[in-house]
Design a protein around this motif. Structure first.
Motif, short mmCIF file in Angstrom:
data_model
loop_
_atom_site.label_atom_id
_atom_site.label_comp_id
_atom_site.label_asym_id
_atom_site.label_seq_id
_atom_site.Cartn_x
_atom_site.Cartn_y
_atom_site.Cartn_z
N UNK A 161 0.85 -1.19 0.00
CA UNK A 161 0.00 0.00 0.00
C UNK A 161 0.88 1.24 0.00
N UNK A 162 0.73 2.07 -1.02
CA UNK A 162 1.50 3.31 -1.10
C UNK A 162 0.96 4.33 -0.11
N UNK A 163 1.88 5.03 0.55
CA UNK A 163 1.49 6.02 1.55
C UNK A 163 2.14 7.35 1.22
N UNK A 164 1.33 8.39 1.16
CA UNK A 164 1.84 9.74 0.93
C UNK A 164 1.45 10.63 2.10
N UNK A 165 2.43 11.32 2.67
CA UNK A 165 2.16 12.22 3.78
C UNK A 165 2.75 13.59 3.45
N UNK A 166 1.90 14.58 3.47
CA UNK A 166 2.33 15.94 3.15
C UNK A 166 1.82 16.89 4.24
N UNK A 167 2.74 17.62 4.84
CA UNK A 167 2.37 18.56 5.91
C UNK A 167 2.82 19.96 5.53
N UNK A 168 1.91 20.89 5.71
CA UNK A 168 2.25 22.29 5.45
C UNK A 168 3.30 22.76 6.46
N UNK A 169 4.17 23.67 6.08
CA UNK A 169 5.20 24.13 7.02
C UNK A 169 4.62 25.04 8.11
N UNK A 170 5.29 25.02 9.25
CA UNK A 170 4.97 25.94 10.35
C UNK A 170 3.50 25.86 10.77
N UNK A 171 3.03 24.64 11.04
CA UNK A 171 1.65 24.47 11.48
C UNK A 171 1.50 24.98 12.91
N UNK A 172 0.38 25.59 13.24
CA UNK A 172 0.18 26.05 14.62
C UNK A 172 0.03 24.88 15.58
N UNK A 173 0.29 25.12 16.84
CA UNK A 173 0.15 24.09 17.87
C UNK A 173 -1.32 23.87 18.22
N UNK A 174 -1.60 22.69 18.77
CA UNK A 174 -2.93 22.38 19.29
C UNK A 174 -2.84 22.20 20.79
N UNK A 175 -3.89 22.54 21.50
CA UNK A 175 -3.99 22.24 22.92
C UNK A 175 -4.83 20.98 23.02
N UNK A 176 -4.18 19.83 23.15
CA UNK A 176 -4.90 18.57 22.96
C UNK A 176 -4.24 17.44 23.72
N UNK A 177 -4.95 16.30 23.74
CA UNK A 177 -4.44 15.05 24.30
C UNK A 177 -3.75 14.30 23.16
N UNK A 178 -2.44 14.21 23.23
CA UNK A 178 -1.67 13.62 22.13
C UNK A 178 -2.05 12.17 21.86
N UNK A 179 -2.22 11.38 22.92
CA UNK A 179 -2.55 9.96 22.73
C UNK A 179 -3.92 9.78 22.09
N UNK A 180 -4.88 10.61 22.49
CA UNK A 180 -6.21 10.48 21.89
C UNK A 180 -6.18 10.86 20.42
N UNK A 181 -5.46 11.92 20.07
CA UNK A 181 -5.36 12.30 18.66
C UNK A 181 -4.63 11.22 17.86
N UNK A 182 -3.62 10.62 18.47
CA UNK A 182 -2.93 9.53 17.79
C UNK A 182 -3.87 8.36 17.54
N UNK A 183 -4.76 8.11 18.48
CA UNK A 183 -5.75 7.05 18.31
C UNK A 183 -6.68 7.37 17.13
N UNK A 184 -7.08 8.63 16.99
CA UNK A 184 -7.93 9.03 15.87
C UNK A 184 -7.23 8.77 14.54
N UNK A 185 -5.96 9.20 14.46
CA UNK A 185 -5.20 9.01 13.22
C UNK A 185 -5.09 7.52 12.89
N UNK A 186 -4.79 6.70 13.90
CA UNK A 186 -4.68 5.26 13.68
C UNK A 186 -6.01 4.66 13.20
N UNK A 187 -7.10 5.09 13.81
CA UNK A 187 -8.41 4.58 13.39
C UNK A 187 -8.69 4.90 11.93
#
Length: 548
Positions: A288-314
């Motif tokens: 499976x080909x995977x492409x990841x592109x992130x814009x430069x200098x993204x602003x920070x989030x005030x968030x729960x890192x593990x929960x957001x990681x769970x969302x991305x994994x899902x």
């Protein structure tokens, strides 16, 4: 030759009787209009009768019948192909609807009518309480003179057709309300299930998170004080297993009542990278080909890192399943874009897409299109609740050409509001740990000491309050457990606030239960940081670093 209308009234009465029977036997509009059209054409002596209904300012063709009952699929297709039309596009329609009176044309010259083989047309508006709901028109295959008797009878038929259309409209409204009621009932039943799960999880989570906090904390301490590779390898396995157990509990608590448990300033690009690292090897093996592109200098989030990681994994796991089942070249694309006040995470795949009837339900708990045993139907539901708890939005799109795109929009920290954190080495804090469980209190105290801070441990709520209320009490950070049998953390906080003690602004809550609604409401009302157990070395270090 055109068929002539019978002179006796029996045929007309029989037609009206058939129409009345149809209207009383079914509320399905097409069935009624089919009988109306055929019996009207037959009784009036027309070659054909067609009916159009008013929808959103246009006339939509819905029925056409020949008097003798024969079918002409080609002509019907041509009729339907006209689609919704504005009345002004056809003068005959415009005249009938404008005057609300029948329009009889004995010899048609308009090529649009001639294209359908109509040489004579009788157009009658369908009126319901003086409101136009459509038209009924009869036609002949050659020039024909419409008599007043035919026109009068066509108006009678039109009244019946208008009534049928109105009844069908009311019927559809009732059906829609019934569906809404059934959906609401299902949601209430589901809410009852969730409430039961929530109560169970609330009790279990607290009892499991305390021992897990000890296991994880002691493993962190052991790794900090040992350089033996074998010891470090074993402590890493302990930490991995403890975090896995904590993740299972966190998923249950998130599902029951999502709430960011360990909120901090987070770089979303790092969150996505960590999630991708967990799946990159598996994606490569599966081709499976995977492409990841992130814009430069993204602003920070005030968030729960593990929960957001769970969302991305899902989302990533969903995309994997979609591309594997589609038979198309598998490709997953992840993009991060930023604006002044938000960040967007976009996950797209080259799968077969999401069916239109499925799309509105994909975030429902327990809803899954996967075979039995392959999906729980909780992944997207949990993701939705996590994103919502972070003040964001998540939605899905699936264009006709295939593939699916999930977009998450999360509020970002304004760049002017970013706090400048001092390195931990710049401050040595005095920390008061208040927890009624000896092993938890000792572990937290040992971690703070390992970080170079002075620590005082109070092994009950009462002892903690005595320390805090003592004359001249000074602490840089106070960690309060919420559930303590003598004096709980909430009571200690309220006493500090009531006494206008500056130590109230030094409090951080640490609890094994953030599922309970009352607990959540209390934590949010204090405006103080809080962390859900189990916690690790870095989280405690961050508490000191960000303390006032």
């Amino acid at each position: 030759m055109a068929v002539r209308i019978p002179d006796n009234a029996a045929s007309a009465a029989e037609a009206l009787l058939d129409i009345a029977n149809a209207m009383s036997s079914t509320l399905e509009l097409k069935q009624v209009l089919k009988i109306v059209a055929r019996r009207a054409a037959e009784a009036i002596g027309a070659q054909r009768c067609s009916i159009s209904l008013w929808q959103d300012g246009r006339l939509v063709p819905v029925m056409s019948q020949f008097a003798d009952g024969h079918a002409d699929p080609g002509l019907w297709t041509k009729f339907r192909a006209l689609g919704p039309q504005r009345p002004e596009e056809l003068p005959t329609y415009a005249q009938a609807l404008g005057t609300k009176r029948p329009v009889a044309i004995d010899d048609v010259t308009d090529p649009r009518w001639l294209a359908f083989g109509a040489r004579a047309v009788l157009m009658v508006p369908l009126l319901r309480q003086d409101t136009v709901v459509g038209t009924i028109h009869l036609d002949q295959g050659e020039p024909y003179h419409w008599t007043q008797a035919q026109i009068d009878f066509a108006m009678t038929i039109a009244n019946q057709a208008a009534l049928a259309a109105d009844n069908a409209r009311l019927y559809e409204q009732v059906r829609a309300q019934l569906r809404e009621l059934q959906e609401t009932q299902a949601q209430l039943l589901q809410a009852g299930k969730l409430a039961a799960v929530g109560k169970l999880v609330a009790g279990v989570a607290h009892e499991l998170n305390n021992p897990l906090a000890v296991v994880l904390g002691q493993a962190d301490l052991l790794s900090q004080h040992s350089s033996d590779p074998d010891v470090l390898r074993r402590t890493d396995k302990i930490r991995t297993s403890a975090r896995r157990a904590a993740k299972i509990i966190r998923e249950l608590t998130t599902f029951a009542r999502p709430q960011p448990a360990a909120v901090a300033d987070v770089q979303i690009e790092e969150v996505v990278e960590h999630a991708l690292e967990l799946r990159r090897q598996a994606l490569s093996v599966r081709g499976i080909a995977l492409t990841f592109d992130a814009a430069p200098d993204l602003p920070l989030l005030h968030a729960d890192e593990l929960q957001l990681q769970q969302v991305v994994l899902n989302l990533l796991l969903n995309a994997e399943y979609a591309v594997a089942e589609s038979g198309r070249p598998p490709h997953i694309m992840i993009r991060l874009t930023g604006e002044a006040d938000s960040v967007r995470l976009i996950v797209s795949d080259s799968g077969s897409g999401i069916r239109p009837e499925v799309l509105p339900r994909i975030f429902e708990p327990f809803f899954t299109t996967k075979p039995i045993g392959e999906g729980t139907g909780l992944g997207l539901s949990i993701s939705f609740r996590i994103v919502e708890a972070h003040g964001g939005r998540i939605w899905a799109e699936s264009p006709p050409g295939g593939g699916a795109t999930f977009t998450i929009s999360l509020p970002a920290i304004p760049r002017t509001a970013r706090s400048v954190e001092r390195p931990a080495s710049e401050r040595k804090a005095h920390v008061l740990v208040v927890d009624d469980e000896d092993h938890v209190a000792e572990t937290f105290g040992a971690i703070f000491e390992a970080l170079g801070h002075q620590v005082t441990v109070a092994r009950s709520g009462q002892l903690g309050w005595e320390r805090l209320s003592a004359c001249g009490a000074q602490y840089d950070l106070v960690t309060l457990d919420l559930r303590m049998p003598d004096v709980n953390g909430a009571t200690i906080w309220e006493r500090l606030v009531a006494a206008r003690s500056p130590l109230a602004q030094r409090v951080a809550f640490i609890t094994g239960d953030i599922v309970d609604a009352a607990t959540q409401q209390f934590l949010e009302s204090t405006g103080r940081p809080f962390i859900g157990k189990p916690i690790d070395f870095n989280q405690l270090a961050d508490l000191v670093r960000t303390a006032p």
